[in-house]
Design an enzyme around this catalytic site. Structure first.
Site, PDB file in Angstrom:
ATOM      1  N   ASP A   1      -5.683  -0.393   7.508  1.00 36.62           N
ATOM      2  CA  ASP A   1      -6.610  -1.433   7.966  1.00 36.62           C
ATOM      3  C   ASP A   1      -7.831  -1.503   7.061  1.00 36.62           C
ATOM      4  O   ASP A   1      -8.358  -2.593   6.790  1.00 36.62           O
ATOM      5  CB  ASP A   1      -7.063  -1.137   9.402  1.00 36.62           C
TER       6      ASP A   1
ATOM      7  N   THR B   1       0.872  -1.178   0.000  1.00 35.93           N
ATOM      8  CA  THR B   1       0.000   0.000   0.000  1.00 35.93           C
ATOM      9  C   THR B   1       0.905   1.221   0.000  1.00 35.93           C
ATOM     10  O   THR B   1       1.797   1.348   0.830  1.00 35.93           O
ATOM     11  CB  THR B   1      -0.918   0.002   1.236  1.00 35.93           C
TER      12      THR B   1
HETATM   13  O1  RIB Z   1      -3.907   1.036  12.341  1.00 38.02           O
HETATM   14  C1  RIB Z   1      -4.499   1.933  13.216  1.00 38.02           C
HETATM   15  C2  RIB Z   1      -4.612   1.318  14.580  1.00 38.02           C
HETATM   16  O2  RIB Z   1      -3.318   1.110  15.108  1.00 38.02           O
HETATM   17  C3  RIB Z   1      -5.317   2.180  15.593  1.00 38.02           C
HETATM   18  O3  RIB Z   1      -6.706   1.987  15.609  1.00 38.02           O
HETATM   19  C4  RIB Z   1      -4.633   1.810  16.899  1.00 38.02           C
HETATM   20  O4  RIB Z   1      -5.462   1.131  17.791  1.00 38.02           O
HETATM   21  C5  RIB Z   1      -3.417   0.976  16.503  1.00 38.02           C
HETATM   22  O5  RIB Z   1      -3.594  -0.341  16.778  1.00 38.02           O
END
Ligand code: RIB
Length: 325
Positions: free
Chosen positions: A268, A235
C-alpha cells in the site's frame, strides 16, 4: 469542518481513493500457525488500516495535506470514528466517507519473526461502498483514481469508468485477487486502467484469469500490459519493482537493503507513493523509485501506517541516493 469546505477540498484533491477502511488487530508470533493449530501471543495492537485508507495515508504523507480525498464506508461505531479521525489527522479529505449501520471493517493480522504476515479481513461496511459516493464534481482531467480489491468490484469499476469519461487517470492495485476472478472481470478492469499494480502472485493470477500462458511474473506482467495497453507494475519485495509498458518496454527500480520488522502495508505504501508521483507527472522511473523507497522505510516499523515516510524522508536512506526528487 462544514459541508461547503469539505466539498471544496474534494474538488481540489488530485488523488481520489475509493476503497476500504479497516481497523487492524495485530498479534506477533514466532511462526504463523497452520490450519488446525493454535499459538499464544502475549498481546495485540490496534492500528488503522484497510488497503484504501493505507494508500490514502501513504500518498498524503508525500503529497501533503489537501491533495488526497478518500471515499469509502465505515460503521457508526468506535472503529469508524477512529478510522476517519486517523485519515483527517494525516491530511486526507474525509468528506466523501459515508457512515452506515454495518460494522467498520476489521482485519485480523498475524506477523511472524521475519516480518511476514497473514491477514483475514472482515469486510463489514466496506461491502456497502457505492460508486455514487464519488460525486462528478470530484472528477476531472487532473484526477488520479486509486482502486484496490477490498470494495465491491462493480462499484470500483463504475468509478473507474466515470474517471476515464472525465479524462482522468486510473491506478488499480489488484489486491487481494478474488478467488472467483473471471476473464470478464480482468478484461473490464484492464479496459479502464492506466497503471495496474500487482505483486508477483497477483500478476500470475491475473494472467491466468485472462487465459494468458505465462511461465513467470515477468511474462505475466508483460502479457497484461500488452493485453490492456497499459503500464503493469510488479512489486517484488527485496528485488524492487518492475514496470512493463504495452509496447514491450521495461523499467526496473531497486529496493533498499533493510531488515523488515513488519511488511504489513508495504504494498500500500508503494502504491500511495507511486500514485503521488504519477499525479505530479514525474517520470515512471522516479515514481517506481519513490514507491520502492517508501515501502522499504515502512517495513522498519510495526503496523500498516506507522512507518510510512513523508517526502523529506525519501532519498536519504542507506546512502544510495542523496536527493530523489
Ligand atoms: O495491505 C494491508 C492491509 O490489508 C491491512 O491494513 C488490512 O486492513 C488489510 O486490508
Amino acid at each position: 469542518m462544514d459541508r461547503r469546505r469539505r466539498g471544496l477540498l474534494s474538488v481540489l484533491a488530485m488523488i481520489v481513493v475509493f476503497g476500504s477502511l479497516n481497523i487492524d488487530l495485530v498479534t506477533r508470533v514466532a511462526a504463523i500457525p497452520g490450519p488446525g493449530r493454535t499459538v499464544l501471543a502475549p498481546s495485540y495492537q490496534t492500528h488503522c488500516g484497510g488497503k484504501g485508507a493505507n494508500q490514502a495515508v501513504a500518498a498524503a504523507r508525500i503529497a501533503g495535506a489537501g491533495k488526497i480525498a478518500m471515499a469509502g464506508r465505515v460503521g457508526r461505531d468506535g472503529f469508524g470514528d477512529q478510522a476517519v479521525r486517523n485519515l483527517a489527522s494525516n491530511g486526507v479529505d474525509t468528506g466523501l466517507i459515508v457512515r452506515v449501520g454495518e460494522p467498520t471493517g476489521c482485519a485480523f493480522i498475524t506477523v511472524d519473526g521475519s516480518g511476514e504476515n497473514a491477514i483475514t479481513v472482515a469486510s463489514g461496511a466496506n461491502l456497502t461502498a457505492s460508486a455514487d459516493d464519488v460525486p462528478a464534481r470530484c472528477l476531472n482531467a487532473d484526477t488520479v483514481l486509486l482502486l484496490q480489491m477490498e470494495a465491491p468490484f462493480m462499484q470500483s469499476l463504475e468509478v473507474a469508468r466515470r474517471v476515464k469519461a472525465a479524462s482522468g487517470r486510473v491506478i488499480w492495485n489488484l489486491a487481494p485477487v478474488p478467488e472467483q476472478m473471471t476473464e470478464a472481470m480482468i478484461g473490464a478492469l484492464l479496459a479502464t486502467t492506466d497503471y495496474l499494480i500487482v505483486n508477483e502472485h497477483e500478476a500470475s493470477d491475473a494472467a491466468a484469469a485472462l487465459g494468458l500462458a505465462a511461465v513467470d511474473f515477468d511474462a505475466a506482467a508483460a502479457g497484461l500490459a500488452r493485453a490492456g495497453q497499459l503500464t503493469c507494475v510488479v512489486t517484488a519485495g527485496a528485488r524492487g519493482a518492475f514496470a512493463y509498458g504495452g509496447d514491450g518496454t521495461r523499467v526496473h527500480a531497486p529496493s533498499l537493503d533493510i531488515i523488515p520488522v513488519d511488511t504489513t502495508g508495504a504494498g500500500d505504501t508503494f502504491v500511495g507513493a507511486f500514485a503521488c508521483l504519477i499525479g505530479e507527472n514525474a517520470p515512471l522511473r522516479t515514481a517506481l523509485e519513490a514507491g520502492c523507497e517508501a515501502a522499504a522505510l515502512k517495513c522498519l516499523k510495526s503496523g500498516a501506517q506507522d512507518g510510512m515516510p513523508v517526502r523529506r524522508d525519501l532519498g536519504s536512506v542507506g546512502g544510495k541516493r542523496t536527493q530523489l526528487f
